[in-house]
Design a protein around this motif. Sequence first.
Motif, PDB file in Angstrom:
ATOM      1  N   PHE A 120       0.843  -1.200   0.000  1.00  0.00           N
ATOM      2  CA  PHE A 120       0.000   0.000   0.000  1.00  0.00           C
ATOM      3  C   PHE A 120       0.876   1.247   0.000  1.00  0.00           C
ATOM      4  O   PHE A 120       0.655   2.197  -0.745  1.00  0.00           O
ATOM      5  CB  PHE A 120      -0.915   0.003   1.229  1.00  0.00           C
ATOM      6  CG  PHE A 120      -1.626   1.326   1.429  1.00  0.00           C
ATOM      7  CD1 PHE A 120      -2.777   1.630   0.722  1.00  0.00           C
ATOM      8  CD2 PHE A 120      -1.126   2.276   2.317  1.00  0.00           C
ATOM      9  CE1 PHE A 120      -3.414   2.848   0.890  1.00  0.00           C
ATOM     10  CE2 PHE A 120      -1.757   3.490   2.486  1.00  0.00           C
ATOM     11  CZ  PHE A 120      -2.913   3.776   1.772  1.00  0.00           C
TER      12      PHE A 120
ATOM     13  N   TYR B 155       1.051   4.032  -2.832  1.00  0.00           N
ATOM     14  CA  TYR B 155       0.672   5.390  -2.456  1.00  0.00           C
ATOM     15  C   TYR B 155       1.785   6.373  -2.837  1.00  0.00           C
ATOM     16  O   TYR B 155       1.532   7.430  -3.413  1.00  0.00           O
ATOM     17  CB  TYR B 155       0.401   5.424  -0.954  1.00  0.00           C
ATOM     18  CG  TYR B 155      -0.114   6.753  -0.449  1.00  0.00           C
ATOM     19  CD1 TYR B 155      -1.452   7.102  -0.593  1.00  0.00           C
ATOM     20  CD2 TYR B 155       0.740   7.651   0.176  1.00  0.00           C
ATOM     21  CE1 TYR B 155      -1.914   8.322  -0.136  1.00  0.00           C
ATOM     22  CE2 TYR B 155       0.286   8.875   0.635  1.00  0.00           C
ATOM     23  CZ  TYR B 155      -1.049   9.198   0.484  1.00  0.00           C
ATOM     24  OH  TYR B 155      -1.500  10.411   0.936  1.00  0.00           O
TER      25      TYR B 155
ATOM     26  N   GLY C 136      -6.695  16.108  -8.627  1.00  0.00           N
ATOM     27  CA  GLY C 136      -5.606  15.803  -7.700  1.00  0.00           C
ATOM     28  C   GLY C 136      -4.200  15.964  -8.236  1.00  0.00           C
ATOM     29  O   GLY C 136      -3.311  15.223  -7.826  1.00  0.00           O
TER      30      GLY C 136
ATOM     31  N   TRP D  80      -2.574  18.815  -7.812  1.00  0.00           N
ATOM     32  CA  TRP D  80      -2.079  19.892  -6.950  1.00  0.00           C
ATOM     33  C   TRP D  80      -1.757  21.142  -7.759  1.00  0.00           C
ATOM     34  O   TRP D  80      -0.815  21.858  -7.464  1.00  0.00           O
ATOM     35  CB  TRP D  80      -0.859  19.467  -6.138  1.00  0.00           C
ATOM     36  CG  TRP D  80      -0.936  18.086  -5.579  1.00  0.00           C
ATOM     37  CD1 TRP D  80       0.080  17.178  -5.554  1.00  0.00           C
ATOM     38  CD2 TRP D  80      -2.050  17.429  -4.940  1.00  0.00           C
ATOM     39  NE1 TRP D  80      -0.339  16.016  -4.971  1.00  0.00           N
ATOM     40  CE2 TRP D  80      -1.640  16.134  -4.590  1.00  0.00           C
ATOM     41  CE3 TRP D  80      -3.363  17.791  -4.661  1.00  0.00           C
ATOM     42  CZ2 TRP D  80      -2.471  15.208  -3.979  1.00  0.00           C
ATOM     43  CZ3 TRP D  80      -4.208  16.869  -4.042  1.00  0.00           C
ATOM     44  CH2 TRP D  80      -3.744  15.611  -3.705  1.00  0.00           C
TER      45      TRP D  80
ATOM     46  N   LEU E 160      -7.291  15.646  -1.879  1.00  0.00           N
ATOM     47  CA  LEU E 160      -6.239  15.614  -0.860  1.00  0.00           C
ATOM     48  C   LEU E 160      -6.797  15.110   0.470  1.00  0.00           C
ATOM     49  O   LEU E 160      -6.190  14.256   1.135  1.00  0.00           O
ATOM     50  CB  LEU E 160      -5.639  17.021  -0.695  1.00  0.00           C
ATOM     51  CG  LEU E 160      -4.637  17.193   0.445  1.00  0.00           C
ATOM     52  CD1 LEU E 160      -3.443  16.272   0.267  1.00  0.00           C
ATOM     53  CD2 LEU E 160      -4.149  18.642   0.529  1.00  0.00           C
TER      54      LEU E 160
ATOM     55  N   LEU F  74      -7.296  11.445   0.334  1.00  0.00           N
ATOM     56  CA  LEU F  74      -6.024  10.704   0.411  1.00  0.00           C
ATOM     57  C   LEU F  74      -5.557  10.606   1.866  1.00  0.00           C
ATOM     58  O   LEU F  74      -5.104   9.545   2.317  1.00  0.00           O
ATOM     59  CB  LEU F  74      -4.946  11.427  -0.415  1.00  0.00           C
ATOM     60  CG  LEU F  74      -4.899  11.151  -1.912  1.00  0.00           C
ATOM     61  CD1 LEU F  74      -3.743  11.913  -2.543  1.00  0.00           C
ATOM     62  CD2 LEU F  74      -4.737   9.665  -2.198  1.00  0.00           C
ATOM     63  N   ILE F  75      -5.664  11.719   2.600  1.00  0.00           N
ATOM     64  CA  ILE F  75      -5.236  11.715   4.003  1.00  0.00           C
ATOM     65  C   ILE F  75      -6.089  10.733   4.800  1.00  0.00           C
ATOM     66  O   ILE F  75      -5.574   9.941   5.611  1.00  0.00           O
ATOM     67  CB  ILE F  75      -5.328  13.144   4.602  1.00  0.00           C
ATOM     68  CG1 ILE F  75      -4.267  14.033   3.951  1.00  0.00           C
ATOM     69  CG2 ILE F  75      -5.140  13.121   6.106  1.00  0.00           C
ATOM     70  CD1 ILE F  75      -4.350  15.489   4.326  1.00  0.00           C
TER      71      ILE F  75
ATOM     72  N   LEU G  37      -7.557   8.159   3.604  1.00  0.00           N
ATOM     73  CA  LEU G  37      -7.193   6.810   3.166  1.00  0.00           C
ATOM     74  C   LEU G  37      -5.975   6.310   3.945  1.00  0.00           C
ATOM     75  O   LEU G  37      -5.943   5.150   4.388  1.00  0.00           O
ATOM     76  CB  LEU G  37      -6.885   6.826   1.658  1.00  0.00           C
ATOM     77  CG  LEU G  37      -6.472   5.505   1.031  1.00  0.00           C
ATOM     78  CD1 LEU G  37      -7.648   4.540   1.013  1.00  0.00           C
ATOM     79  CD2 LEU G  37      -5.966   5.713  -0.395  1.00  0.00           C
ATOM     80  N   VAL G  38      -5.003   7.185   4.152  1.00  0.00           N
ATOM     81  CA  VAL G  38      -3.815   6.794   4.931  1.00  0.00           C
ATOM     82  C   VAL G  38      -4.220   6.470   6.363  1.00  0.00           C
ATOM     83  O   VAL G  38      -3.783   5.467   6.943  1.00  0.00           O
ATOM     84  CB  VAL G  38      -2.756   7.925   4.906  1.00  0.00           C
ATOM     85  CG1 VAL G  38      -1.616   7.620   5.876  1.00  0.00           C
ATOM     86  CG2 VAL G  38      -2.209   8.091   3.505  1.00  0.00           C
TER      87      VAL G  38
END
Lengths: 186, 286
Positions: A3, A7, A33, A35, B97, B100-101, B103-104
Amino acid sequence: MSFRRCYLALLLLWPPLHLALSRAGYFSAWRFGGWGMYATPYPTPAQHPIAVLLDLREQPEQREPARRVQISDAGADVTDWLGRFAGLSFYALGGELSRIDLGAGAANTLAETCQAVRQLDRERHLLDLGRFVEGRLEQLVTPRHQLYLSLGTRYADALSGRYGIDREVFACCARLEHVSAVPSVR
Amino acid sequence: MLAGPLAVPGSAAHDGSVPAELRVAFQRFLAIKLFGGLHLAWRWHTPEGLAVQILAAAGSVAMCFRRTAQLGVFIWFNLIGLQLVRTWPYTLNHFILEELILLVLLAFPVRFEAESGREPLQELQLLWVTLLSVWFFAGVQKIGHGHYLNGESMALPLLAGDGSLGRGLRMGLSRIHSLLGAAQLVSGGAALDLVARIYCVGLSWLVIIAEVGLPLLALVPRTRRAATLGLGLAQCSVGLLSGEIDFAILGLGLIGLGSARHISARYALLSCAALFFALLPAALRF
């Protein structure tokens, strides 16, 4: 661990790919996404107004100012709503036309298409918008006309209008985005 | 214990207490930040909006307590996922974002005690790398799109911006003009326009240099703490100048996560940032 590796790979590989794709015009830098927030101006209706111009003149060389046309959706006046939430205005040159009823549901479709024009493949969506308006006009048996579409920014106006500065002084601000071969309303 | 370029600054404790405490602080900070953001974005006067608000409140409260933290993260993961689906394909990067955070946080079960054979820092490291990636690639995107390279990004609000950024830029430029004029260094419209150009391009390039350079310096052990502090301060200043207060508070959280020397200081900074976030929606209503 897998993972974590996936990631990290996503974090490292997607943004450069996103940059290449958004530069090629596939989507906005603000989306998906990569950024790229603030890397391009945020495409708000106020900053990027869209204008539809119906040229009803019998003699195209005749010069006259464009006038605002009222837009209705099944009888309800949606002119102001479209201006505020979709940044869309209709203008006419020549003829007697002052009000168009584009039919039920037209306002929402126009607003969604305008949003797409500012976000993604601008030229294609601007033409979609034109085709939609043209289709409704055909149903209304509008007199013979030419339809023009324009997508621009108000910053150029702001330069000369609000601060009295020549547009050429700040060339970087005069970033007008027009669909090719379609004249601007202004 | 993980070390090397990806280590979270100041994470030298051997008993796992630093990541455990930081995780609690970070999770509470995130819970309140998420709730504040969604509270503003999703109106509650429709049945659907009210249901989302109630779920969001429950998720945020759950994220603040150790026993229910994972449930709260799970609720929020789904709520932000719903927002992604609702706004697709126009989903803002901010939502991605946040997802994603979450998900972590979801991928690593909540454990507040160091376990043998487990690297207690791996989750905070991933969060840290995520933040650095966002900063670095935001700078790279600004170079790639050219909007910052030619100074347009500052020139547009300078000339036509009604917000605090536009007002601040105009005030700064007028100060520079008056200083240079008083010193008789420039005269005439053309010279003043040149100063304005340099002002806009200089500020834009400063943003790019900070966004690309500081995350890279944060990977070097010797400059890690200073670079993190620089990132946090830069984010605070940009947020305050542009009027995006939540962006500035995120900067406080960033300093809290990465740069403070003592765990208590980091915890306090994250808690302060969370408190600001908690008060922000109420403040914006008045």
